[in-house]
Design a protein around this motif. Structure first.
Motif, short mmCIF file in Angstrom:
data_model
loop_
_atom_site.label_atom_id
_atom_site.label_comp_id
_atom_site.label_asym_id
_atom_site.label_seq_id
_atom_site.Cartn_x
_atom_site.Cartn_y
_atom_site.Cartn_z
N ALA A 3 8.85 -13.06 7.59
CA ALA A 3 7.61 -12.32 7.37
C ALA A 3 7.91 -10.92 6.81
CB ALA A 3 6.81 -12.22 8.65
N ILE A 4 8.93 -10.28 7.35
CA ILE A 4 9.31 -8.94 6.86
C ILE A 4 9.78 -9.03 5.41
CG2 ILE A 4 10.91 -7.01 7.18
CD1 ILE A 4 8.74 -7.24 9.35
N ARG A 5 10.55 -10.05 5.08
CA ARG A 5 11.03 -10.24 3.71
C ARG A 5 9.85 -10.45 2.76
NH1 ARG A 5 11.65 -14.30 0.57
NH2 ARG A 5 11.37 -15.92 2.13
N LEU A 6 8.86 -11.25 3.19
CA LEU A 6 7.69 -11.50 2.35
C LEU A 6 6.84 -10.25 2.19
CD1 LEU A 6 6.74 -15.06 3.63
CD2 LEU A 6 7.64 -14.46 1.37
N LEU A 7 6.69 -9.47 3.26
CA LEU A 7 5.96 -8.20 3.17
C LEU A 7 6.63 -7.26 2.16
CD1 LEU A 7 4.97 -7.40 6.85
CD2 LEU A 7 3.42 -7.69 4.92
N ALA A 8 7.95 -7.16 2.24
CA ALA A 8 8.68 -6.29 1.32
C ALA A 8 8.52 -6.78 -0.12
CB ALA A 8 10.16 -6.25 1.71
N PHE A 9 8.58 -8.09 -0.33
CA PHE A 9 8.41 -8.64 -1.67
C PHE A 9 7.01 -8.34 -2.19
CE2 PHE A 9 6.97 -12.25 -4.31
CZ PHE A 9 7.82 -12.07 -5.39
N GLY A 10 6.00 -8.54 -1.34
CA GLY A 10 4.62 -8.26 -1.74
C GLY A 10 4.42 -6.80 -2.10
N ALA A 11 5.01 -5.90 -1.31
CA ALA A 11 4.88 -4.47 -1.59
C ALA A 11 5.55 -4.11 -2.92
CB ALA A 11 5.50 -3.66 -0.46
N LYS A 12 6.63 -4.80 -3.21
CA LYS A 12 7.37 -4.54 -4.45
C LYS A 12 6.58 -4.94 -5.69
CE LYS A 12 12.02 -5.42 -6.26
NZ LYS A 12 13.26 -6.15 -6.01
N ILE A 13 5.84 -6.05 -5.61
CA ILE A 13 5.12 -6.54 -6.79
C ILE A 13 3.65 -6.14 -6.80
CG2 ILE A 13 6.66 -8.51 -7.08
CD1 ILE A 13 4.36 -10.27 -5.95
N ARG A 14 3.20 -5.45 -5.76
CA ARG A 14 1.80 -5.04 -5.70
C ARG A 14 1.48 -4.06 -6.81
NH1 ARG A 14 -1.44 -2.67 -0.47
NH2 ARG A 14 -3.52 -3.01 -1.32
N ALA A 15 0.35 -4.26 -7.42
CA ALA A 15 -0.06 -3.40 -8.54
C ALA A 15 -0.51 -2.03 -8.02
CB ALA A 15 -1.20 -4.06 -9.31
N THR A 16 0.11 -0.99 -8.53
CA THR A 16 -0.29 0.39 -8.23
C THR A 16 -0.31 1.16 -9.54
OG1 THR A 16 1.98 1.13 -7.82
CG2 THR A 16 0.72 0.39 -5.90
N ALA A 17 -1.09 2.21 -9.56
CA ALA A 17 -1.16 3.05 -10.76
C ALA A 17 -1.68 4.43 -10.37
CB ALA A 17 -2.07 2.42 -11.81
N GLN A 18 -1.40 5.40 -11.19
CA GLN A 18 -1.85 6.76 -10.95
C GLN A 18 -3.30 6.92 -11.41
OE1 GLN A 18 0.72 9.74 -12.51
NE2 GLN A 18 -0.61 11.43 -11.91
N THR A 19 -4.09 7.58 -10.56
CA THR A 19 -5.45 7.97 -10.93
C THR A 19 -5.60 9.45 -10.60
OG1 THR A 19 -6.48 7.54 -8.77
CG2 THR A 19 -6.33 5.67 -10.30
#
Length: 139
Positions: A3-19
């Motif tokens: 679960a921790i590995r999957l959370l880290a993977f999800g955080a890594k590929i999660r879309a973020t951008a500056q506003t």
């Protein structure tokens, strides 16, 4: 550990951008679903699940300065949060018991969380609310 590995993977590929409001604004929701099956010595089986959700916050395009793709992302976020609000409102008024339609399928988010929001479930929601007066309307 998985679960921790999957959370880290999800955080890594999660879309973020500056506003204009946030240098690393989430441009998507994140949901980790765990399905648990328990088998008892007498052969009975108990199945349950747990959803951990980090929802992107709603935002006004004017305040964020978003345009183009960022504006479309913000619009999609606002739309799914609006549908979530409609679903919660209908459920809290007893719509399911009264046979009134609950719009779970109007967004991927509410469709994914349908089991967690209705039926035999316990749901807890935590909100991160800005203390700034300038953000009172947003919160």
């Amino acid at each position: 550990a998985e679960a921790i590995r999957l959370l880290a993977f999800g955080a890594k590929i999660r879309a973020t951008a500056q506003t204009n409001m946030n240098s690393t604004s989430s441009r998507s929701h994140s949901v980790l679903t765990m399905r648990i099956t328990q088998v008892f010595p007498d052969g009975k089986i108990r199945k349950s699940g747990m959803n951990l959700c980090d929802l992107a916050g709603s935002e006004r395009a004017k305040k964020t300065g978003a345009s183009g793709q960022r504006m479309r992302e913000g619009s999609a976020i606002n739309s799914s949060l609006s549908v979530l609000g409609q679903v919660i409102s209908k459920l809290s008024s007893g719509a399911e018991r009264k046979g009134i339609h609950v719009p779970f399928r109007q967004s991927k988010l509410t469709h994914l969380l349908m089991d967690a929001l209705s039926g035999n479930s316990v749901t807890t929601m935590l909100a991160n609310v800005s203390p700034a007066r300038s953000e009172a309307e947003e919160s």
